[in-house]
Design a protein around this motif. Structure first.
Motif, PDB file in Angstrom:
ATOM      1  N   ALA A  41       0.656  -1.247   0.194  1.00 36.99           N
ATOM      2  CA  ALA A  41       0.110  -0.090   0.181  1.00 36.99           C
ATOM      3  C   ALA A  41       0.475   1.693   0.194  1.00 36.99           C
ATOM      4  CB  ALA A  41      -0.646   0.019   1.289  1.00 36.99           C
ATOM      5  N   ASP A  42       1.844   0.972   0.603  1.00 31.52           N
ATOM      6  CA  ASP A  42       2.675   2.366  -0.177  1.00 31.52           C
ATOM      7  C   ASP A  42       3.914   2.506  -0.548  1.00 31.52           C
ATOM      8  OD1 ASP A  42       1.958   2.495   3.333  1.00 31.52           O
ATOM      9  OD2 ASP A  42       3.607   2.455   4.201  1.00 31.52           O
ATOM     10  N   GLY A  43       4.109   1.523  -1.174  1.00 32.20           N
ATOM     11  CA  GLY A  43       4.431   1.174  -2.239  1.00 32.20           C
ATOM     12  C   GLY A  43       5.515   0.879  -2.265  1.00 32.20           C
ATOM     13  N   ARG A  44       6.431   1.001  -1.172  1.00 29.88           N
ATOM     14  CA  ARG A  44       7.968   0.518  -0.425  1.00 29.88           C
ATOM     15  C   ARG A  44       8.169  -1.180  -1.318  1.00 29.88           C
ATOM     16  NH1 ARG A  44       9.512   0.664   4.793  1.00 29.88           N
ATOM     17  NH2 ARG A  44      11.370   0.699   4.073  1.00 29.88           N
ATOM     18  N   LEU A  45       7.228  -1.708  -1.553  1.00 29.13           N
ATOM     19  CA  LEU A  45       7.207  -3.218  -1.538  1.00 29.13           C
ATOM     20  C   LEU A  45       6.327  -2.885  -3.346  1.00 29.13           C
ATOM     21  CD1 LEU A  45       8.517  -5.943  -1.535  1.00 29.13           C
ATOM     22  CD2 LEU A  45       6.121  -6.655  -1.085  1.00 29.13           C
ATOM     23  N   PRO A  46       7.149  -2.980  -4.272  1.00 29.12           N
ATOM     24  CA  PRO A  46       6.825  -3.305  -5.860  1.00 29.12           C
ATOM     25  C   PRO A  46       5.408  -3.847  -6.134  1.00 29.12           C
ATOM     26  CG  PRO A  46       9.295  -2.792  -6.191  1.00 29.12           C
ATOM     27  CD  PRO A  46       8.571  -3.492  -4.491  1.00 29.12           C
ATOM     28  N   LEU A  47       4.522  -4.136  -6.958  1.00 32.23           N
ATOM     29  CA  LEU A  47       3.560  -4.568  -7.637  1.00 32.23           C
ATOM     30  C   LEU A  47       4.586  -5.906  -9.085  1.00 32.23           C
ATOM     31  CD1 LEU A  47       0.670  -2.758  -8.240  1.00 32.23           C
ATOM     32  CD2 LEU A  47       1.278  -4.069  -5.802  1.00 32.23           C
ATOM     33  N   GLY A  48       4.393  -6.847  -9.126  1.00 33.82           N
ATOM     34  CA  GLY A  48       4.763  -7.861  -9.632  1.00 33.82           C
ATOM     35  C   GLY A  48       6.045  -8.382  -9.543  1.00 33.82           C
ATOM     36  N   VAL A  49       6.621  -8.089  -7.851  1.00 38.15           N
ATOM     37  CA  VAL A  49       7.439  -8.695  -7.764  1.00 38.15           C
ATOM     38  C   VAL A  49       7.675 -10.235  -6.916  1.00 38.15           C
ATOM     39  CG1 VAL A  49       7.335  -7.743  -5.292  1.00 38.15           C
ATOM     40  CG2 VAL A  49       9.529  -7.988  -6.515  1.00 38.15           C
ATOM     41  N   ARG A  50       8.489 -10.875  -6.983  1.00 38.63           N
ATOM     42  CA  ARG A  50       8.242 -11.929  -7.088  1.00 38.63           C
ATOM     43  C   ARG A  50       8.707 -12.013  -5.292  1.00 38.63           C
ATOM     44  NH1 ARG A  50      11.451 -17.038 -10.098  1.00 38.63           N
ATOM     45  NH2 ARG A  50      13.362 -16.292  -8.955  1.00 38.63           N
ATOM     46  N   LEU A  51       8.765 -13.043  -4.521  1.00 39.88           N
ATOM     47  CA  LEU A  51       9.025 -12.966  -3.104  1.00 39.88           C
ATOM     48  C   LEU A  51       9.424 -14.363  -3.269  1.00 39.88           C
ATOM     49  CD1 LEU A  51       5.557 -11.787  -1.135  1.00 39.88           C
ATOM     50  CD2 LEU A  51       6.964 -10.648  -2.166  1.00 39.88           C
ATOM     51  N   PRO A  52      10.450 -13.526  -2.199  1.00 45.92           N
ATOM     52  CA  PRO A  52      11.655 -14.660  -1.579  1.00 45.92           C
ATOM     53  C   PRO A  52      10.471 -16.556  -1.045  1.00 45.92           C
ATOM     54  CG  PRO A  52      11.371 -13.886   0.453  1.00 45.92           C
ATOM     55  CD  PRO A  52      11.007 -13.182  -1.142  1.00 45.92           C
ATOM     56  N   ALA A  53      10.879 -17.551  -1.390  1.00 45.97           N
ATOM     57  CA  ALA A  53      10.535 -19.058  -1.005  1.00 45.97           C
ATOM     58  C   ALA A  53      10.383 -18.896   0.700  1.00 45.97           C
ATOM     59  CB  ALA A  53      11.353 -19.849  -1.408  1.00 45.97           C
ATOM     60  N   GLU A  54       9.287 -19.396   0.237  1.00 43.87           N
ATOM     61  CA  GLU A  54       8.809 -19.152   2.496  1.00 43.87           C
ATOM     62  C   GLU A  54      10.171 -19.928   3.713  1.00 43.87           C
ATOM     63  OE1 GLU A  54       5.898 -22.764   2.084  1.00 43.87           O
ATOM     64  OE2 GLU A  54       4.748 -21.372   0.654  1.00 43.87           O
ATOM     65  N   ARG A  55      11.093 -20.852   2.930  1.00 42.17           N
ATOM     66  CA  ARG A  55      11.698 -21.210   3.298  1.00 42.17           C
ATOM     67  C   ARG A  55      13.139 -20.208   3.919  1.00 42.17           C
ATOM     68  NH1 ARG A  55      13.513 -26.434   5.318  1.00 42.17           N
ATOM     69  NH2 ARG A  55      12.084 -27.487   3.724  1.00 42.17           N
ATOM     70  N   GLU A  56      13.042 -19.840   2.405  1.00 46.02           N
ATOM     71  CA  GLU A  56      14.097 -18.416   2.282  1.00 46.02           C
ATOM     72  C   GLU A  56      13.896 -17.281   3.414  1.00 46.02           C
ATOM     73  OE1 GLU A  56      16.259 -14.612  -0.639  1.00 46.02           O
ATOM     74  OE2 GLU A  56      15.363 -16.403  -0.630  1.00 46.02           O
ATOM     75  N   LEU A  57      12.307 -16.753   3.639  1.00 49.41           N
ATOM     76  CA  LEU A  57      11.689 -15.744   4.163  1.00 49.41           C
ATOM     77  C   LEU A  57      11.728 -16.305   5.501  1.00 49.41           C
ATOM     78  CD1 LEU A  57      11.112 -13.282   4.626  1.00 49.41           C
ATOM     79  CD2 LEU A  57       8.606 -13.567   3.675  1.00 49.41           C
ATOM     80  N   ALA A  58      11.104 -17.305   5.631  1.00 50.38           N
ATOM     81  CA  ALA A  58      11.545 -18.139   7.499  1.00 50.38           C
ATOM     82  C   ALA A  58      12.675 -17.665   8.369  1.00 50.38           C
ATOM     83  CB  ALA A  58      10.827 -19.204   7.357  1.00 50.38           C
ATOM     84  N   GLU A  59      13.768 -18.218   7.135  1.00 48.57           N
ATOM     85  CA  GLU A  59      15.269 -17.652   8.059  1.00 48.57           C
ATOM     86  C   GLU A  59      15.764 -16.318   8.415  1.00 48.57           C
ATOM     87  OE1 GLU A  59      17.665 -20.163   5.216  1.00 48.57           O
ATOM     88  OE2 GLU A  59      16.686 -22.074   6.209  1.00 48.57           O
ATOM     89  N   ALA A  60      14.942 -15.884   7.180  1.00 48.03           N
ATOM     90  CA  ALA A  60      15.276 -14.964   7.711  1.00 48.03           C
ATOM     91  C   ALA A  60      15.055 -13.545   8.419  1.00 48.03           C
ATOM     92  CB  ALA A  60      15.070 -13.873   5.964  1.00 48.03           C
ATOM     93  N   LEU A  61      13.398 -14.131   8.700  1.00 49.62           N
ATOM     94  CA  LEU A  61      12.370 -13.506   9.627  1.00 49.62           C
ATOM     95  C   LEU A  61      12.918 -14.065  10.990  1.00 49.62           C
ATOM     96  CD1 LEU A  61       9.710 -12.522   7.765  1.00 49.62           C
ATOM     97  CD2 LEU A  61      11.058 -10.960   9.098  1.00 49.62           C
ATOM     98  N   ARG A  62      13.813 -15.815  10.880  1.00 49.63           N
ATOM     99  CA  ARG A  62      13.624 -15.953  12.260  1.00 49.63           C
ATOM    100  C   ARG A  62      12.160 -16.568  12.643  1.00 49.63           C
ATOM    101  NH1 ARG A  62      18.612 -13.356  15.352  1.00 49.63           N
ATOM    102  NH2 ARG A  62      20.402 -13.180  13.533  1.00 49.63           N
ATOM    103  N   ILE A  63      11.562 -17.218  12.124  1.00 45.26           N
ATOM    104  CA  ILE A  63      10.454 -17.780  12.723  1.00 45.26           C
ATOM    105  C   ILE A  63      10.022 -18.984  11.801  1.00 45.26           C
ATOM    106  CG2 ILE A  63       9.434 -15.394  12.908  1.00 45.26           C
ATOM    107  CD1 ILE A  63       7.754 -15.467  10.533  1.00 45.26           C
ATOM    108  N   SER A  64       9.362 -19.533  11.720  1.00 52.14           N
ATOM    109  CA  SER A  64       8.576 -20.927  11.283  1.00 52.14           C
ATOM    110  C   SER A  64       8.095 -21.328  10.085  1.00 52.14           C
ATOM    111  CB  SER A  64       7.251 -21.646  11.964  1.00 52.14           C
ATOM    112  OG  SER A  64       6.600 -21.450  12.252  1.00 52.14           O
ATOM    113  N   ARG A  65       8.780 -21.926   9.052  1.00 50.21           N
ATOM    114  CA  ARG A  65       8.023 -21.712   7.643  1.00 50.21           C
ATOM    115  C   ARG A  65       6.285 -22.508   7.826  1.00 50.21           C
ATOM    116  NH1 ARG A  65       9.770 -26.615   2.646  1.00 50.21           N
ATOM    117  NH2 ARG A  65       8.627 -25.325   1.208  1.00 50.21           N
ATOM    118  N   THR A  66       6.167 -23.196   9.232  1.00 47.84           N
ATOM    119  CA  THR A  66       4.585 -22.769   8.836  1.00 47.84           C
ATOM    120  C   THR A  66       3.986 -21.159   8.356  1.00 47.84           C
ATOM    121  OG1 THR A  66       5.087 -24.642   9.751  1.00 47.84           O
ATOM    122  CG2 THR A  66       2.492 -23.871   9.952  1.00 47.84           C
TER     123      THR A  66
END
Length: 485
Positions: A41-66
């Motif tokens: 909504a703020d435009g800081r994350l563009p539209l049409g951009v591919r997000l990281p894989a679930e496992r990659e984001l979980a590791e970066a945020l230090r949370i569970s993949r679930t």
């Protein structure tokens, strides 16, 4: 796909997502999904951009993949994410909603209307004297046809001298005079961008630049700017250049419109190097370069770091002088200027000689005119900041070090609704979505400080009076979009 954001990059953008308002009432996956929606909504994350894989984001945020899996599923359900098995997930908005940035003028001339849509000051008092002196100079040109596709030599030399004084040696052959900065951008796009070509822009950015790109049917990708003083995320910006490899990138490094950010010298050098490596031409809009405030020291021009004719600089006199004087320019390599002149012949032949002579005389007194302008703008900016702090204390504003605009983060996603309500009480606003793509930026509002302080204080009072009545507002009447300059 327009690009990909890595897990560590998205984690940095999300920040303290688990501490957002309402967090205690939401499960982890819902809070994470809400934070991603906020970035969109703020435009800081563009539209049409591919997000990281679930496992990659979980590791970066230090949370569970679930948790990440559930958040992605929730984003798909709300229409903010599209996924394809084996290919990844891309950001989007529900219903493919889109808001165009046409920048059209309304024909109204209401003296009671406080117009905060156009970020341009009134003419300086020296303009009349410059016009009289220009009229006296005009007979020297009356014996010719009056067509000067690159501009009269006096003005090209004056503009070139300005670049040289900023540390960028420039000759008159590298300058082309245009009928305003927007005209300069249009000519550059005609020369350097084929219809349907790819372009990288900042988000938010200048609406009329988006309109010009739409006219070329450009494929636009965005780099989201932070609302705080840092502005550009160098890692993400350079990554966007390397991933999307656009034909052009349109940037506003000096007091960016609308955020007021100033790009640091180190990033300027890295952007030029990255652009050369991927074959991207940089179109650098320097509309506000003459307006540093509070003694802010400017970094070198972006073109200082150019060794391969990748940087095309555009600028003009609308912001430091007057928008009614339609004088702009392009600074590029001499061969590029000649090619631009050839393109121009099919558009408008040349700029008016009399206007160019007026510009010559104004530039001759630039020290006095621009210094006075800076003093006035600084006082008006401070008056606007004080009024906002008193009447709308929940709004967040980063104090710009130059330019003519504030980029206000509102207390809710109400920018367009607020603009409609404000017009009913005589204030014309430029809502956030006009500075981006696809309906984003509803939590932001551009507020120029080019009007007298008394008008700015009055405008804030009227805005504050209608802000908290939005939920009870009746059905809005349709009206044509107003200009944003």
């Amino acid at each position: 796909m327009t690009g990909q954001v890595r897990g560590v990059q998205l984690a940095r953008l999300l920040g303290q997502w688990h501490a957002l308002p309402g967090r205690r009432r939401s499960p982890d996956y819902a809070a994470l999904a809400g934070a991603v929606r906020g970035l969109l909504a703020d435009g800081r994350l563009p539209l049409g951009v591919r997000l990281p894989a679930e496992r990659e984001l979980a590791e970066a945020l230090r949370i569970s993949r679930t948790t990440v899996t559930a958040a992605y599923r929730h984003l798909r359900e709300t229409g903010h994410l599209a996924s394809r098995r084996g290919a990844g997930s891309w950001t989007m908005l529900p219903g493919n909603h889109r808001v165009a940035s046409t920048g059209l003028w309304t024909p109204l001339d209401d003296r009671d209307m406080i117009d905060l849509g156009a970020a341009a000051p009134a003419a300086p008092p020296q303009l009349l004297g410059a016009a009289r002196a220009a009229a006296e100079d005009l007979p020297r040109y009356l014996g010719g046809a009056g067509y000067h596709p690159t501009g009269i030599i006096e003005l090209r030399e004056a503009v070139a001298a300005g670049y040289t004084a900023r540390g960028l040696p420039t000759s008159a052959d590298q300058i082309m005079v245009t009928s305003g900065t927007q005209h300069a951008l249009d000519l550059v796009l005609r020369l350097a961008l084929a219809p349907g070509g790819s372009v990288l822009v900042e988000s938010p950015t200048y609406p009329n630049a988006l309109a010009a790109l739409a006219g070329r049917r450009a494929r636009i990708t965005t780099h989201g700017l932070a609302a705080d003083a840092d502005g550009w995320d160098s890692d993400l910006l350079l990554g966007s250049l390397r991933q999307t490899r656009p034909k052009l990138a349109y940037l506003i490094p000096e007091f960016q419109n609308p955020t007021g950010h100033l790009m640091p010298a180190a990033l300027r050098e890295r952007v030029v190097a990255a652009a050369h490596a991927v074959g991207t031409d940089l179109v650098v809009d320097e509309s506000f370069v003459d307006l540093p405030l509070d003694g802010t020291e400017l970094p070198p021009p972006v073109a200082v770091y150019d060794r391969h004719s990748r940087v095309i600089s555009i600028g003009g006199m609308s912001k430091p002088y007057w928008g009614g004087l339609r004088i702009g320019w392009v600074r590029a390599a001499a061969p590029q200027v000649q090619r631009l002149a050839a393109v121009r012949v099919g558009v408008d032949m040349a700029s008016p000689v009399l206007d160019q002579l007026v510009a010559v005389h104004l530039l001759a007194h630039a020290d006095t005119i621009v210094t006075d302008r800076r003093i006035t703008l600084a006082a008006q900016r401070d008056a606007l900041l004080d009024a906002l702090a008193q009447r709308l204390p929940d709004w967040r504003v980063t104090v710009p070090r130059g330019g003519v605009t504030l980029w206000a983060e509102l207390d809710g996603p109400v920018s367009s609704a607020l603009a409609r309500a404000a017009e009913e009480v005589g204030v014309r606003l430029a809502p956030g979505p006009r500075f981006g793509l696809d309906g984003t930026l509803e939590r932001f509002l551009r507020l120029p400080f080019t009007l007298p302080a008394a008008d700015l204080v009055e405008a804030v009072g009227r805005i504050a009076a209608v802000r908290y009545d939005l939920d009870r507002a009746g059905r809005q009447r349709w009206r044509e979009p107003a200009v944003i300059a």
